[in-house]
Design an enzyme around this catalytic site. Structure first.
Site, PDB file in Angstrom:
ATOM      1  N   GLY A 192       0.774  -1.241   0.000  1.00 30.85           N
ATOM      2  CA  GLY A 192       0.000   0.000   0.000  1.00 30.85           C
ATOM      3  C   GLY A 192       0.794   1.273   0.000  1.00 30.85           C
ATOM      4  O   GLY A 192       0.258   2.335   0.341  1.00 30.85           O
ATOM      5  N   CYS A 193       2.071   1.224  -0.381  1.00 30.54           N
ATOM      6  CA  CYS A 193       2.895   2.430  -0.458  1.00 30.54           C
ATOM      7  C   CYS A 193       3.051   2.870  -1.911  1.00 30.54           C
ATOM      8  O   CYS A 193       3.160   2.034  -2.817  1.00 30.54           O
ATOM      9  CB  CYS A 193       4.280   2.184   0.147  1.00 30.54           C
ATOM     10  SG  CYS A 193       4.276   1.963   1.936  1.00 30.54           S
TER      11      CYS A 193
END
Length: 216
Positions: free
Chosen positions: A102-103
């Protein structure tokens, strides 16, 4: 007054070791931490749940220092400075199990559990990112969490990024990435501590006696 405080904040952040392999000198000096955070007593530095956001002494120092920087541009530059000071890591760190989901940028982080001078099991983090600002956020967490126990790390409230005024520098995507980094580092601390506990249990005299009894 604010100008003088912001310069002091930058000096504190620039002169403190950011290495993930050992706690910074300030972490071992409660009096240095207390000069930065007057609302934390020496006892509070040892039992960090007295901090309103559950911060480690080092994270409290960093949060106070960033919050005293009056403008967003300077805070952004400080994060980039911290990114450049993050030590390089070995190739073994760049594996799927160390990748933070999720980065916006690619982030890898891991930790080792070690026994400190007080006999406590503490975490030593290391990691890397291909995005410079994200790497600065990672460096902040590596520095703020290394040298602390898993229990202490679990107490950290991610809302500290707002108190530090760093969230003003981040896009929603990067803010989510920061939250994911902290969550992964908390999880890795618990896993590393559980592994150490299991190894110690297997090596205990009782376990050895049980193994010998099973052979006879």
């Amino acid at each position: 007054m604010m100008r003088r405080m912001s310069i002091s904040a930058l000096l504190l952040l620039s002169n403190t070791n950011v290495h993930g392999f050992a706690p910074s000198p300030l972490r071992n000096n409660h009096h240095s931490t207390l000069r930065v955070s007057s609302d934390i007593t020496e006892e509070g530095a040892k039992t960090i749940n007295e901090d309103p956001l559950g911060l480690t002494p080092e994270l409290r120092m960093i949060t106070n220092a960033f919050s005293n920087i009056p403008d967003e541009k300077t805070r952004h530059k400080q994060l980039l400075y911290m990114a450049n000071k993050l030590p390089s890591v070995e190739e073994a760190v760049y594996v799927p199990e160390n990748k933070v989901p999720g980065c916006l940028s690619t982030v890898h982080v891991t930790c080792d559990a070690k026994e400190n001078e007080d006999g406590k099991t503490v975490m030593m983090y290391r990691g890397d990112s291909d995005g410079l600002l994200t790497k600065g956020l990672l460096a902040l967490l590596v520095r703020g969490l290394s040298g602390c126990t898993a229990d202490e790390i679990q107490l950290v409230n991610p809302e500290f990024i707002k108190e530090a005024k760093i969230s003003q520098t981040l896009t929603p995507g990067r803010n989510n990435g920061f939250l994911n980094m902290l969550a992964v580092m908390k999880k890795k601390a618990l896993t590393a501590t559980s592994t150490v506990s299991a190894e110690e249990s297997d090596a205990s005299p009782e376990a050895e006696e049980g193994a010998e009894a099973g052979k006879s």
